[in-house]
Structures are given as structure tokens and as C-alpha cells.
Design a protein around this motif. Structure first.
Motif, PDB file in Angstrom:
ATOM      1  N   SER A 151       0.831  -1.205   0.000  1.00 42.74           N
ATOM      2  CA  SER A 151       0.000   0.000   0.000  1.00 42.74           C
ATOM      3  C   SER A 151       0.865   1.254   0.000  1.00 42.74           C
ATOM      4  CB  SER A 151      -0.930   0.004   1.211  1.00 42.74           C
ATOM      5  OG  SER A 151      -0.175  -0.039   2.418  1.00 42.74           O
ATOM      6  N   ASP A 152       1.992   1.166   0.664  1.00 40.02           N
ATOM      7  CA  ASP A 152       2.938   2.265   0.805  1.00 40.02           C
ATOM      8  C   ASP A 152       4.228   1.660   1.323  1.00 40.02           C
ATOM      9  OD1 ASP A 152       1.535   1.629   3.242  1.00 40.02           O
ATOM     10  OD2 ASP A 152       2.567   3.302   4.168  1.00 40.02           O
ATOM     11  N   ILE A 153       5.293   2.427   1.305  1.00 34.20           N
ATOM     12  CA  ILE A 153       6.553   1.944   1.858  1.00 34.20           C
ATOM     13  C   ILE A 153       7.336   3.106   2.436  1.00 34.20           C
ATOM     14  CG2 ILE A 153       7.887   2.118  -0.285  1.00 34.20           C
ATOM     15  CD1 ILE A 153       9.204  -0.596   0.619  1.00 34.20           C
ATOM     16  N   CYS A 154       8.043   2.800   3.505  1.00 35.99           N
ATOM     17  CA  CYS A 154       8.976   3.744   4.112  1.00 35.99           C
ATOM     18  C   CYS A 154      10.244   2.952   4.432  1.00 35.99           C
ATOM     19  CB  CYS A 154       8.388   4.341   5.391  1.00 35.99           C
ATOM     20  SG  CYS A 154       9.509   5.494   6.231  1.00 35.99           S
ATOM     21  N   GLN A 155      11.385   3.495   4.039  1.00 36.66           N
ATOM     22  CA  GLN A 155      12.681   2.922   4.393  1.00 36.66           C
ATOM     23  C   GLN A 155      13.529   4.049   4.953  1.00 36.66           C
ATOM     24  OE1 GLN A 155      14.040   1.332   0.626  1.00 36.66           O
ATOM     25  NE2 GLN A 155      13.074  -0.620   1.019  1.00 36.66           N
ATOM     26  N   SER A 156      14.150   3.818   6.111  1.00 35.73           N
ATOM     27  CA  SER A 156      14.990   4.859   6.695  1.00 35.73           C
ATOM     28  C   SER A 156      16.220   4.248   7.341  1.00 35.73           C
ATOM     29  CB  SER A 156      14.207   5.675   7.732  1.00 35.73           C
ATOM     30  OG  SER A 156      13.848   4.871   8.840  1.00 35.73           O
ATOM     31  N   ALA A 157      17.310   5.020   7.314  1.00 39.74           N
ATOM     32  CA  ALA A 157      18.563   4.620   7.959  1.00 39.74           C
ATOM     33  C   ALA A 157      19.159   5.841   8.633  1.00 39.74           C
ATOM     34  CB  ALA A 157      19.541   4.046   6.938  1.00 39.74           C
ATOM     35  N   ARG A 158      19.702   5.615   9.825  1.00 39.00           N
ATOM     36  CA  ARG A 158      20.384   6.683  10.553  1.00 39.00           C
ATOM     37  C   ARG A 158      21.886   6.443  10.432  1.00 39.00           C
ATOM     38  NH1 ARG A 158      17.488   9.771  13.865  1.00 39.00           N
ATOM     39  NH2 ARG A 158      19.004   9.865  15.546  1.00 39.00           N
ATOM     40  N   VAL A 159      22.616   7.482   9.997  1.00 39.47           N
ATOM     41  CA  VAL A 159      24.042   7.365   9.730  1.00 39.47           C
ATOM     42  C   VAL A 159      24.791   8.444  10.506  1.00 39.47           C
ATOM     43  CG1 VAL A 159      25.805   7.396   7.921  1.00 39.47           C
ATOM     44  CG2 VAL A 159      23.513   6.524   7.407  1.00 39.47           C
ATOM     45  N   GLU A 160      25.801   8.021  11.260  1.00 38.78           N
ATOM     46  CA  GLU A 160      26.636   8.974  12.006  1.00 38.78           C
ATOM     47  C   GLU A 160      27.620   9.636  11.050  1.00 38.78           C
ATOM     48  OE1 GLU A 160      26.067   9.779  15.137  1.00 38.78           O
ATOM     49  OE2 GLU A 160      24.472   8.270  15.219  1.00 38.78           O
ATOM     50  N   THR A 161      27.688  10.966  11.069  1.00 39.95           N
ATOM     51  CA  THR A 161      28.606  11.733  10.228  1.00 39.95           C
ATOM     52  C   THR A 161      29.274  12.806  11.084  1.00 39.95           C
ATOM     53  OG1 THR A 161      27.109  13.520   9.587  1.00 39.95           O
ATOM     54  CG2 THR A 161      26.940  11.454   8.321  1.00 39.95           C
ATOM     55  N   PRO A 162      30.287  13.497  10.561  1.00 39.57           N
ATOM     56  CA  PRO A 162      30.895  14.607  11.313  1.00 39.57           C
ATOM     57  C   PRO A 162      29.905  15.727  11.641  1.00 39.57           C
ATOM     58  CG  PRO A 162      32.352  13.913   9.547  1.00 39.57           C
ATOM     59  CD  PRO A 162      31.052  13.175   9.348  1.00 39.57           C
ATOM     60  N   LEU A 163      28.817  15.831  10.874  1.00 35.64           N
ATOM     61  CA  LEU A 163      27.802  16.860  11.148  1.00 35.64           C
ATOM     62  C   LEU A 163      26.816  16.440  12.237  1.00 35.64           C
ATOM     63  CD1 LEU A 163      26.832  17.899   7.506  1.00 35.64           C
ATOM     64  CD2 LEU A 163      28.294  19.145   9.124  1.00 35.64           C
ATOM     65  N   GLY A 164      26.783  15.153  12.533  1.00 34.52           N
ATOM     66  CA  GLY A 164      25.809  14.598  13.465  1.00 34.52           C
ATOM     67  C   GLY A 164      25.111  13.413  12.818  1.00 34.52           C
ATOM     68  N   THR A 165      24.011  12.993  13.409  1.00 33.06           N
ATOM     69  CA  THR A 165      23.271  11.853  12.876  1.00 33.06           C
ATOM     70  C   THR A 165      22.364  12.315  11.739  1.00 33.06           C
ATOM     71  OG1 THR A 165      23.286  10.797  15.043  1.00 33.06           O
ATOM     72  CG2 THR A 165      21.708   9.963  13.441  1.00 33.06           C
ATOM     73  N   ILE A 166      22.592  11.736  10.568  1.00 33.49           N
ATOM     74  CA  ILE A 166      21.780  12.056   9.398  1.00 33.49           C
ATOM     75  C   ILE A 166      20.826  10.896   9.150  1.00 33.49           C
ATOM     76  CG2 ILE A 166      21.812  12.430   6.896  1.00 33.49           C
ATOM     77  CD1 ILE A 166      24.403  13.930   7.242  1.00 33.49           C
ATOM     78  N   ARG A 197       9.859   9.572  -2.906  1.00 35.54           N
ATOM     79  CA  ARG A 197      10.473  10.732  -2.256  1.00 35.54           C
ATOM     80  C   ARG A 197      11.686  10.228  -1.496  1.00 35.54           C
ATOM     81  NH1 ARG A 197       6.708  15.220   0.103  1.00 35.54           N
ATOM     82  NH2 ARG A 197       7.011  16.300  -1.828  1.00 35.54           N
ATOM     83  N   VAL A 198      12.818  10.853  -1.723  1.00 35.99           N
ATOM     84  CA  VAL A 198      14.044  10.536  -1.011  1.00 35.99           C
ATOM     85  C   VAL A 198      14.540  11.821  -0.375  1.00 35.99           C
ATOM     86  CG1 VAL A 198      16.433   9.743  -1.217  1.00 35.99           C
ATOM     87  CG2 VAL A 198      14.652   8.655  -2.589  1.00 35.99           C
ATOM     88  N   GLY A 199      14.897  11.729   0.885  1.00 36.16           N
ATOM     89  CA  GLY A 199      15.400  12.911   1.567  1.00 36.16           C
ATOM     90  C   GLY A 199      16.405  12.548   2.641  1.00 36.16           C
ATOM     91  N   VAL A 200      17.226  13.509   2.993  1.00 33.62           N
ATOM     92  CA  VAL A 200      18.155  13.373   4.114  1.00 33.62           C
ATOM     93  C   VAL A 200      17.942  14.558   5.034  1.00 33.62           C
ATOM     94  CG1 VAL A 200      19.894  12.014   2.890  1.00 33.62           C
ATOM     95  CG2 VAL A 200      20.020  14.490   2.831  1.00 33.62           C
ATOM     96  N   SER A 201      18.078  14.311   6.314  1.00 39.94           N
ATOM     97  CA  SER A 201      17.906  15.387   7.285  1.00 39.94           C
ATOM     98  C   SER A 201      18.756  15.108   8.507  1.00 39.94           C
ATOM     99  CB  SER A 201      16.438  15.544   7.680  1.00 39.94           C
ATOM    100  OG  SER A 201      15.971  14.350   8.264  1.00 39.94           O
ATOM    101  N   LEU A 202      19.146  16.147   9.165  1.00 40.56           N
ATOM    102  CA  LEU A 202      19.915  16.056  10.392  1.00 40.56           C
ATOM    103  C   LEU A 202      18.969  15.714  11.533  1.00 40.56           C
ATOM    104  CD1 LEU A 202      22.861  16.378  11.221  1.00 40.56           C
ATOM    105  CD2 LEU A 202      22.404  18.787  11.664  1.00 40.56           C
ATOM    106  N   ASP A 203      19.215  14.587  12.199  1.00 40.41           N
ATOM    107  CA  ASP A 203      18.374  14.108  13.312  1.00 40.41           C
ATOM    108  C   ASP A 203      16.909  13.949  12.937  1.00 40.41           C
ATOM    109  OD1 ASP A 203      20.415  13.815  15.222  1.00 40.41           O
ATOM    110  OD2 ASP A 203      20.417  15.980  15.587  1.00 40.41           O
ATOM    111  N   GLY A 204      16.620  13.557  11.698  1.00 39.64           N
ATOM    112  CA  GLY A 204      15.251  13.379  11.237  1.00 39.64           C
ATOM    113  C   GLY A 204      14.622  12.108  11.786  1.00 39.64           C
ATOM    114  N   ALA A 205      13.307  12.028  11.657  1.00 43.48           N
ATOM    115  CA  ALA A 205      12.563  10.863  12.133  1.00 43.48           C
ATOM    116  C   ALA A 205      12.732   9.696  11.169  1.00 43.48           C
ATOM    117  CB  ALA A 205      11.083  11.219  12.265  1.00 43.48           C
ATOM    118  N   GLY A 206      12.783   8.492  11.733  1.00 46.47           N
ATOM    119  CA  GLY A 206      12.791   7.278  10.923  1.00 46.47           C
ATOM    120  C   GLY A 206      11.381   6.869  10.571  1.00 46.47           C
ATOM    121  N   CYS A 207      11.234   5.656  10.083  1.00 41.82           N
ATOM    122  CA  CYS A 207       9.911   5.163   9.681  1.00 41.82           C
ATOM    123  C   CYS A 207       9.035   4.794  10.877  1.00 41.82           C
ATOM    124  CB  CYS A 207      10.067   3.938   8.775  1.00 41.82           C
ATOM    125  SG  CYS A 207      10.863   4.338   7.209  1.00 41.82           S
ATOM    126  N   PHE A 208       9.659   4.365  11.972  1.00 42.48           N
ATOM    127  CA  PHE A 208       8.911   4.034  13.189  1.00 42.48           C
ATOM    128  C   PHE A 208       9.802   4.143  14.398  1.00 42.48           C
ATOM    129  CE2 PHE A 208      10.239   0.049  11.147  1.00 42.48           C
ATOM    130  CZ  PHE A 208      10.900  -0.627  12.133  1.00 42.48           C
TER     131      PHE A 208
END
Length: 169
Positions: A57-72, A158-169
Motif C-alpha cells: 500500500s505504501d513503503i517507508c525505508q529509513s537509515a540513521r548514519v553517524e557523520t561529522p555533522l551529526g546523525t543524518i 520521495r528521497v530525503g536526508v535530514s539532520l536528526d530526522g525521524a525514521g519510519c517508526f
């Protein structure tokens, strides 16, 4: 995957990701126990979940990655109001799968080397496997290491990256 037509294995990134969907249905499901290995040599126990001809019906995929800027947070969404997401001969290496499921013509405990509901989705001889002629899962939630194989059609991607953004759940 080693015996079939689906994509060969590869080293995973070392970062698992979340996958969610309101509803998944598939003609054909195969699953067997395996391991994924990241480039650092670390092994990850997984269930290889193969769907033959799936609609979500829909899909959400998310990953949190540590970077020098913080968690993306990397986040991919599709489906919903844009229309169904479809996948064919897709294998997901998952740590878990949560939801309300119905399996049709299920075979639990079948030798993984003899699975035949999804082309190319077979495990090692003597390994635990299960398969079903069809499956429906509502409220899908999973932590996964990779997705490989066939075709994935994503309406309203839709694909996006954000600093400290919310995951799928």
C-alpha cells in the motif's frame, strides 16, 4: 541467492535500516536463515525474506548514519495517495518482521535448498526454510540489512536526508 537468478550477495554497509508498510501482499513467499557480512567482517544473522509478486500500500525505508555533522537520517517513501508500490522477485535480509499475517498454502520447516515459490530464492542444503503460495501482512515493520533482486516500482517516490530526522517508526 547463490543457486538462483537473483542478485549475488554483497558486503552490507554495517548500518541496518527500517522498513514499514501499511499492507503487503504477495503471490509467493520464501524465507530461510542466513547471514550478512559487513566489510569489517562482522556477521549479522538474518532471515532472507523473498517475495515473488508483491503489492504494498505504501513503503517507508529509513537509515540513521553517524557523520561529522551529526546523525543524518536517510528516508525513502513511496505509495499511499500516489498508488501502490510493487516488487517482483525481491529478497530482503531482515533481523525481524512484525505485523498481522495470513499465509496461504504454507510449508514451515522445509529444507531451504528445495524452496520453489520465488524463483532463485533458496538457502543452503539442510537449512530451515518456509514458504507460502501467498501472504498478506498488515502493519509491516522490519529492521533489515539489504534488499536485492528483481524489480521495485515506486509510485510517488520521495528521497530525503535530514539532520536528526525521524525514521519510519
Amino acid at each position: 541467492m547463490a543457486q538462483g537468478a537473483l542478485a549475488a550477495s554483497f558486503a552490507v554497509s554495517g548500518t541496518s535500516f527500517q522498513v514499514s508498510s501499511g499492507r503487503l501482499s504477495s503471490a509467493g513467499l520464501s524465507s530461510y536463515v542466513s547471514t550478512d557480512t559487513s566489510l569489517d567482517g562482522k556477521g549479522h544473522p538474518v532471515s532472507m525474506l523473498a517475495v515473488g509478486d508483491a503489492t504494498l500500500s505504501d513503503i517507508c525505508q529509513s537509515a540513521r548514519v553517524e557523520t561529522p555533522l551529526g546523525t543524518i537520517t536517510f528516508k525513502l517513501t513511496a505509495g499511499g495517495d500516489a498508488g501502490a508500490v510493487t516488487a517482483k522477485n525481491l529478497i530482503i535480509s531482515a533481523e525481524d518482521l512484525v505485523g498481522d499475517a495470513r499465509f496461504g498454502t504454507v510449508e514451515i520447516g522445509r529444507d531451504a535448498s528445495t524452496l520453489d515459490k520465488v524463483p532463485g530464492a533458496r538457502g543452503e542444503r539442510g537449512t530451515f526454510g518456509l514458504q507460502a503460495g501467498d501472504v498478506s501482512v498488515a502493519g509491516v515493520r522490519s529492521h533489515a540489512w539489504s534488499a536485492t533482486g528483481g524489480t521495485f516500482n515506486l509510485r510517488g517516490l520521495r528521497v530525503g536526508v535530514s539532520l536528526d530526522g525521524a525514521g519510519c517508526f
